[in-house]
Design a protein around this motif. Structure first.
Motif, PDB file in Angstrom:
ATOM      1  N   ASP A 228       1.027  -0.636  -0.044  1.00  0.00           N
ATOM      2  CA  ASP A 228      -0.063   0.371  -0.510  1.00  0.00           C
ATOM      3  C   ASP A 228       0.707   1.426   0.044  1.00  0.00           C
ATOM      4  O   ASP A 228       0.115   2.374   0.213  1.00  0.00           O
ATOM      5  N   LYS A 229       2.197   1.293  -0.194  1.00  0.00           N
ATOM      6  CA  LYS A 229       2.945   2.291  -0.470  1.00  0.00           C
ATOM      7  C   LYS A 229       4.319   2.213  -1.813  1.00  0.00           C
ATOM      8  O   LYS A 229       4.524   1.044  -1.633  1.00  0.00           O
ATOM      9  N   PRO A 230       4.685   2.844  -1.521  1.00  0.00           N
ATOM     10  CA  PRO A 230       5.763   3.003  -2.692  1.00  0.00           C
ATOM     11  C   PRO A 230       7.165   2.170  -2.034  1.00  0.00           C
ATOM     12  O   PRO A 230       7.413   2.493  -1.104  1.00  0.00           O
ATOM     13  N   ILE A 231       7.547   1.798  -2.668  1.00  0.00           N
ATOM     14  CA  ILE A 231       9.177   0.634  -2.479  1.00  0.00           C
ATOM     15  C   ILE A 231      10.004   1.654  -3.003  1.00  0.00           C
ATOM     16  O   ILE A 231      10.108   1.978  -4.440  1.00  0.00           O
ATOM     17  N   GLU A 232      11.668   2.267  -2.507  1.00  0.00           N
ATOM     18  CA  GLU A 232      12.543   2.693  -3.344  1.00  0.00           C
ATOM     19  C   GLU A 232      14.231   2.424  -2.530  1.00  0.00           C
ATOM     20  O   GLU A 232      13.744   2.788  -1.896  1.00  0.00           O
ATOM     21  N   PHE A 233      14.581   2.514  -3.410  1.00  0.00           N
ATOM     22  CA  PHE A 233      15.960   1.451  -3.450  1.00  0.00           C
ATOM     23  C   PHE A 233      16.597   1.810  -4.563  1.00  0.00           C
ATOM     24  O   PHE A 233      16.305   2.217  -5.683  1.00  0.00           O
ATOM     25  N   ASN A 234      18.006   1.519  -4.093  1.00  0.00           N
ATOM     26  CA  ASN A 234      18.685   1.686  -5.152  1.00  0.00           C
ATOM     27  C   ASN A 234      19.741   0.466  -4.863  1.00  0.00           C
ATOM     28  O   ASN A 234      19.782  -0.313  -4.696  1.00  0.00           O
ATOM     29  N   ILE A 235      20.208   0.424  -6.822  1.00  0.00           N
ATOM     30  CA  ILE A 235      21.152  -1.008  -7.406  1.00  0.00           C
ATOM     31  C   ILE A 235      21.942  -0.048  -8.055  1.00  0.00           C
ATOM     32  O   ILE A 235      21.723   0.214  -9.361  1.00  0.00           O
TER      33      ILE A 235
ATOM     34  N   ILE B 266      -6.081 -10.628  -7.390  1.00  0.00           N
ATOM     35  CA  ILE B 266      -4.799 -10.595  -6.785  1.00  0.00           C
ATOM     36  C   ILE B 266      -5.532 -11.552  -5.270  1.00  0.00           C
ATOM     37  O   ILE B 266      -5.928 -11.853  -5.001  1.00  0.00           O
ATOM     38  N   VAL B 267      -4.073 -11.777  -5.278  1.00  0.00           N
ATOM     39  CA  VAL B 267      -4.483 -13.759  -4.552  1.00  0.00           C
ATOM     40  C   VAL B 267      -3.286 -13.758  -2.924  1.00  0.00           C
ATOM     41  O   VAL B 267      -3.211 -14.348  -2.714  1.00  0.00           O
ATOM     42  N   SER B 268      -2.220 -12.288  -2.712  1.00  0.00           N
ATOM     43  CA  SER B 268      -1.869 -12.470  -1.943  1.00  0.00           C
ATOM     44  C   SER B 268      -2.540 -11.080  -1.385  1.00  0.00           C
ATOM     45  O   SER B 268      -2.781  -9.471  -1.373  1.00  0.00           O
ATOM     46  N   PRO B 269      -2.280 -10.925  -0.021  1.00  0.00           N
ATOM     47  CA  PRO B 269      -2.704  -9.813   1.084  1.00  0.00           C
ATOM     48  C   PRO B 269      -1.367  -9.222   1.675  1.00  0.00           C
ATOM     49  O   PRO B 269      -0.623  -9.128   0.363  1.00  0.00           O
ATOM     50  N   PRO B 270      -1.755  -7.539   1.651  1.00  0.00           N
ATOM     51  CA  PRO B 270      -0.999  -7.058   1.808  1.00  0.00           C
ATOM     52  C   PRO B 270       0.331  -6.855   2.391  1.00  0.00           C
ATOM     53  O   PRO B 270       0.356  -7.748   2.885  1.00  0.00           O
ATOM     54  N   LEU B 271       1.680  -6.629   1.508  1.00  0.00           N
ATOM     55  CA  LEU B 271       2.355  -6.436   2.785  1.00  0.00           C
ATOM     56  C   LEU B 271       2.975  -5.177   3.688  1.00  0.00           C
ATOM     57  O   LEU B 271       1.882  -5.019   3.795  1.00  0.00           O
ATOM     58  N   THR B 272       3.113  -5.861   5.145  1.00  0.00           N
ATOM     59  CA  THR B 272       3.137  -5.732   6.092  1.00  0.00           C
ATOM     60  C   THR B 272       4.132  -4.737   6.174  1.00  0.00           C
ATOM     61  O   THR B 272       4.660  -4.819   5.942  1.00  0.00           O
TER      62      THR B 272
END
Length: 240
Positions: free
Chosen positions: A17-24, A102-108
Protein backbone atom coordinates in the motif's frame (compact mmCIF):
# COMPACT_ATOMS: atom_id res chain seq x y z
CA UNK A 1 20.55 17.24 -14.82
CA UNK A 2 17.12 15.70 -15.39
CA UNK A 3 16.85 11.98 -14.79
CA UNK A 4 16.87 9.32 -17.45
CA UNK A 5 14.16 6.84 -16.62
CA UNK A 6 12.26 3.83 -17.84
CA UNK A 7 8.90 2.75 -16.46
CA UNK A 8 7.40 -0.73 -16.70
CA UNK A 9 3.90 -2.03 -16.13
CA UNK A 10 3.70 -5.68 -15.05
CA UNK A 11 0.55 -7.75 -14.37
CA UNK A 12 0.96 -9.48 -11.02
CA UNK A 13 -0.60 -10.82 -7.83
CA UNK A 14 1.63 -8.68 -5.61
CA UNK A 15 0.13 -6.00 -3.35
CA UNK A 16 1.48 -3.34 -1.02
CA UNK A 17 0.00 0.00 0.00
CA UNK A 18 2.96 2.39 -0.25
CA UNK A 19 5.79 3.00 -2.75
CA UNK A 20 9.05 1.14 -2.17
CA UNK A 21 12.24 2.99 -3.12
CA UNK A 22 15.79 1.65 -3.12
CA UNK A 23 19.09 1.84 -5.00
CA UNK A 24 20.84 -0.70 -7.23
CA UNK A 25 24.25 0.70 -8.14
CA UNK A 26 23.68 3.94 -10.04
CA UNK A 27 19.96 3.25 -10.43
CA UNK A 28 17.13 4.53 -8.26
CA UNK A 29 14.24 2.05 -8.31
CA UNK A 30 10.64 2.81 -7.34
CA UNK A 31 7.94 0.14 -7.01
CA UNK A 32 4.26 1.11 -6.95
CA UNK A 33 1.45 -1.39 -6.50
CA UNK A 34 -1.64 -0.32 -8.43
CA UNK A 35 -4.60 -2.71 -8.28
CA UNK A 36 -3.40 -5.75 -10.27
CA UNK A 37 -0.37 -4.04 -11.75
CA UNK A 38 3.16 -3.51 -10.48
CA UNK A 39 4.68 -0.26 -11.76
CA UNK A 40 8.48 -0.22 -11.75
CA UNK A 41 10.48 2.93 -12.44
CA UNK A 42 14.25 2.99 -12.95
CA UNK A 43 15.96 6.39 -12.68
CA UNK A 44 19.53 7.42 -13.40
CA UNK A 45 20.88 10.96 -13.02
CA UNK A 46 24.12 10.24 -14.86
CA UNK A 47 24.73 10.79 -18.55
CA UNK A 48 24.00 7.47 -20.24
CA UNK A 49 24.18 5.78 -23.60
CA UNK A 50 20.59 4.92 -24.54
CA UNK A 51 21.26 1.38 -25.69
CA UNK A 52 23.44 0.54 -22.68
CA UNK A 53 20.92 2.07 -20.27
CA UNK A 54 18.03 0.09 -21.76
CA UNK A 55 20.06 -3.13 -21.54
CA UNK A 56 21.15 -2.42 -17.97
CA UNK A 57 17.60 -1.73 -16.82
CA UNK A 58 16.26 -4.85 -18.57
CA UNK A 59 18.82 -7.02 -16.75
CA UNK A 60 18.10 -5.43 -13.37
CA UNK A 61 14.35 -5.76 -13.87
CA UNK A 62 14.68 -9.50 -14.47
CA UNK A 63 16.78 -9.88 -11.31
CA UNK A 64 14.25 -7.85 -9.34
CA UNK A 65 11.32 -10.00 -10.48
CA UNK A 66 13.33 -13.14 -9.77
CA UNK A 67 13.92 -12.03 -6.19
CA UNK A 68 10.32 -11.02 -5.52
CA UNK A 69 9.01 -14.28 -6.96
CA UNK A 70 11.47 -16.29 -4.93
CA UNK A 71 10.66 -14.46 -1.69
CA UNK A 72 6.86 -14.36 -2.00
CA UNK A 73 5.97 -16.94 -4.68
CA UNK A 74 4.44 -14.17 -6.78
CA UNK A 75 3.34 -14.72 -10.37
CA UNK A 76 4.22 -11.97 -12.86
CA UNK A 77 3.06 -11.40 -16.39
CA UNK A 78 5.30 -10.02 -19.12
CA UNK A 79 6.79 -6.56 -18.42
CA UNK A 80 5.83 -3.79 -20.81
CA UNK A 81 7.67 -0.47 -21.09
CA UNK A 82 5.06 2.28 -20.74
CA UNK A 83 7.45 5.26 -20.62
CA UNK A 84 11.04 5.80 -21.66
CA UNK A 85 12.77 9.15 -21.18
CA UNK A 86 16.46 9.24 -22.10
CA UNK A 87 18.44 12.38 -22.91
CA UNK A 88 15.16 14.35 -23.02
CA UNK A 89 13.70 12.04 -25.67
CA UNK A 90 10.39 10.68 -24.41
CA UNK A 91 8.50 7.65 -25.71
CA UNK A 92 5.13 6.36 -24.47
CA UNK A 93 3.35 3.07 -24.95
CA UNK A 94 -0.41 2.61 -24.79
CA UNK A 95 -0.43 -1.16 -25.18
CA UNK A 96 -3.21 -2.91 -23.29
CA UNK A 97 -2.09 -5.58 -20.83
CA UNK A 98 -3.73 -8.49 -19.11
CA UNK A 99 -4.22 -8.68 -15.36
CA UNK A 100 -4.03 -11.33 -12.67
CA UNK A 101 -6.43 -11.58 -9.76
CA UNK A 102 -4.98 -10.43 -6.45
CA UNK A 103 -4.29 -13.52 -4.38
CA UNK A 104 -1.80 -12.18 -1.83
CA UNK A 105 -2.66 -10.01 1.20
CA UNK A 106 -0.92 -6.60 1.33
CA UNK A 107 2.63 -6.63 2.69
CA UNK A 108 3.15 -5.45 6.24
CA UNK A 109 5.62 -2.65 7.02
CA UNK A 110 8.15 -5.21 8.26
CA UNK A 111 7.77 -7.25 5.06
CA UNK A 112 8.27 -4.14 2.94
CA UNK A 113 11.44 -3.29 4.87
CA UNK A 114 12.79 -6.83 4.43
CA UNK A 115 11.89 -6.83 0.74
CA UNK A 116 13.74 -3.56 0.28
CA UNK A 117 16.86 -5.08 1.89
CA UNK A 118 16.62 -8.17 -0.30
CA UNK A 119 16.23 -6.17 -3.50
CA UNK A 120 19.30 -4.08 -2.70
CA UNK A 121 21.42 -7.20 -2.10
CA UNK A 122 23.72 -8.23 -4.94
CA UNK A 123 23.62 -11.83 -6.10
CA UNK A 124 26.17 -13.31 -8.48
CA UNK A 125 24.11 -16.03 -10.16
CA UNK A 126 20.38 -15.65 -10.68
CA UNK A 127 19.93 -18.78 -12.79
CA UNK A 128 18.05 -20.74 -10.11
CA UNK A 129 15.85 -17.77 -9.22
CA UNK A 130 15.03 -17.30 -12.89
CA UNK A 131 14.08 -20.96 -13.26
CA UNK A 132 11.88 -20.77 -10.16
CA UNK A 133 10.10 -17.68 -11.48
CA UNK A 134 9.43 -19.28 -14.86
CA UNK A 135 8.08 -22.38 -13.13
CA UNK A 136 5.59 -20.30 -11.15
CA UNK A 137 4.46 -18.42 -14.27
CA UNK A 138 2.91 -21.65 -15.52
CA UNK A 139 -0.86 -21.72 -14.90
CA UNK A 140 -1.06 -25.49 -15.39
CA UNK A 141 -0.46 -27.12 -11.98
CA UNK A 142 0.92 -30.35 -13.46
CA UNK A 143 3.36 -28.54 -15.74
CA UNK A 144 4.46 -26.24 -12.91
CA UNK A 145 4.99 -29.26 -10.64
CA UNK A 146 7.10 -31.02 -13.27
CA UNK A 147 9.16 -27.87 -13.88
CA UNK A 148 9.80 -27.54 -10.14
CA UNK A 149 10.75 -31.20 -9.88
CA UNK A 150 13.20 -30.69 -12.72
CA UNK A 151 14.88 -27.92 -10.72
CA UNK A 152 15.26 -29.98 -7.54
CA UNK A 153 16.36 -33.04 -9.51
CA UNK A 154 19.04 -30.93 -11.19
CA UNK A 155 20.27 -29.84 -7.75
CA UNK A 156 20.36 -33.34 -6.24
CA UNK A 157 21.16 -35.41 -9.37
CA UNK A 158 18.74 -38.31 -8.85
CA UNK A 159 15.39 -39.14 -7.28
CA UNK A 160 16.85 -40.97 -4.27
CA UNK A 161 18.84 -37.87 -3.32
CA UNK A 162 15.79 -35.67 -3.94
CA UNK A 163 13.74 -37.83 -1.58
CA UNK A 164 16.49 -37.78 1.05
CA UNK A 165 16.34 -33.98 1.01
CA UNK A 166 12.53 -33.88 1.05
CA UNK A 167 12.54 -36.16 4.11
CA UNK A 168 14.42 -33.45 6.05
CA UNK A 169 11.76 -30.83 5.38
CA UNK A 170 8.78 -30.03 7.63
CA UNK A 171 6.43 -30.55 4.66
CA UNK A 172 7.37 -34.25 4.54
CA UNK A 173 4.73 -36.73 5.74
CA UNK A 174 6.10 -40.32 6.01
CA UNK A 175 2.58 -41.78 5.88
CA UNK A 176 2.25 -40.39 2.34
CA UNK A 177 5.18 -42.45 0.97
CA UNK A 178 4.34 -44.71 -1.97
CA UNK A 179 5.76 -47.95 -3.33
CA UNK A 180 8.13 -47.27 -6.19
CA UNK A 181 7.35 -48.60 -9.63
CA UNK A 182 11.09 -48.87 -10.25
CA UNK A 183 12.24 -52.48 -9.66
CA UNK A 184 15.78 -51.25 -8.94
CA UNK A 185 14.58 -49.13 -6.03
CA UNK A 186 13.95 -50.94 -2.75
CA UNK A 187 12.79 -47.96 -0.67
CA UNK A 188 9.47 -46.16 -0.99
CA UNK A 189 9.15 -42.83 -2.79
CA UNK A 190 7.96 -39.59 -1.26
CA UNK A 191 4.58 -38.44 -2.50
CA UNK A 192 6.32 -35.75 -4.57
CA UNK A 193 8.58 -38.17 -6.45
CA UNK A 194 5.72 -40.62 -6.84
CA UNK A 195 3.55 -37.91 -8.41
CA UNK A 196 6.38 -36.90 -10.70
CA UNK A 197 6.76 -40.49 -11.89
CA UNK A 198 3.03 -40.95 -12.35
CA UNK A 199 3.14 -38.07 -14.82
CA UNK A 200 6.49 -38.95 -16.36
CA UNK A 201 5.76 -42.68 -16.76
CA UNK A 202 2.03 -42.96 -17.36
CA UNK A 203 0.76 -46.55 -17.14
CA UNK A 204 -2.57 -48.10 -17.89
CA UNK A 205 -3.52 -48.25 -14.23
CA UNK A 206 -2.63 -44.60 -13.60
CA UNK A 207 -5.62 -42.54 -12.46
CA UNK A 208 -4.79 -39.29 -14.24
CA UNK A 209 -7.58 -37.29 -12.62
CA UNK A 210 -6.50 -38.41 -9.14
CA UNK A 211 -2.86 -37.59 -9.88
CA UNK A 212 -3.80 -34.13 -11.17
CA UNK A 213 -5.93 -33.47 -8.07
CA UNK A 214 -3.15 -34.62 -5.74
CA UNK A 215 -0.60 -32.41 -7.51
CA UNK A 216 -2.86 -29.39 -7.07
CA UNK A 217 -3.05 -30.12 -3.33
CA UNK A 218 0.68 -30.70 -2.90
CA UNK A 219 1.91 -27.87 -5.15
CA UNK A 220 2.15 -25.12 -2.46
CA UNK A 221 4.21 -27.33 -0.14
CA UNK A 222 6.39 -28.46 -3.04
CA UNK A 223 7.08 -24.83 -3.96
CA UNK A 224 8.44 -24.32 -0.44
CA UNK A 225 10.53 -27.50 -0.64
CA UNK A 226 12.13 -26.44 -3.93
CA UNK A 227 12.75 -22.95 -2.58
CA UNK A 228 14.55 -24.44 0.44
CA UNK A 229 16.59 -26.67 -1.86
CA UNK A 230 17.72 -23.63 -3.84
CA UNK A 231 18.66 -21.80 -0.63
CA UNK A 232 20.73 -24.70 0.65
CA UNK A 233 22.49 -25.20 -2.66
CA UNK A 234 23.42 -21.58 -3.29
CA UNK A 235 25.47 -19.46 -0.91
CA UNK A 236 24.58 -16.41 -2.97
CA UNK A 237 20.96 -16.70 -1.84
CA UNK A 238 21.72 -16.63 1.86
CA UNK A 239 19.81 -13.35 2.32
CA UNK A 240 16.59 -15.24 1.61
Amino acid sequence: MSSNHIEYSIPCSFLFDKPIEFNIGNLRVILISSLKILLVKFECYEEVDESEFVDQVAVELEKLLDKITFTYSVKFGDPIIILKSIANKVEFSNRAIGKFSIVSPPLTDDQILQLKRNLEEKIIDTTLLRMYRYALKNDNAVEQFMFLYGIINMLYYNQENVDSFIQTRPQYEPMEDKDSGNPRRTSKETIYTWLRNQVGHVKRRTDIDNVRSEIQKKLPSFQRIVKNAIIEKSRDLSTF
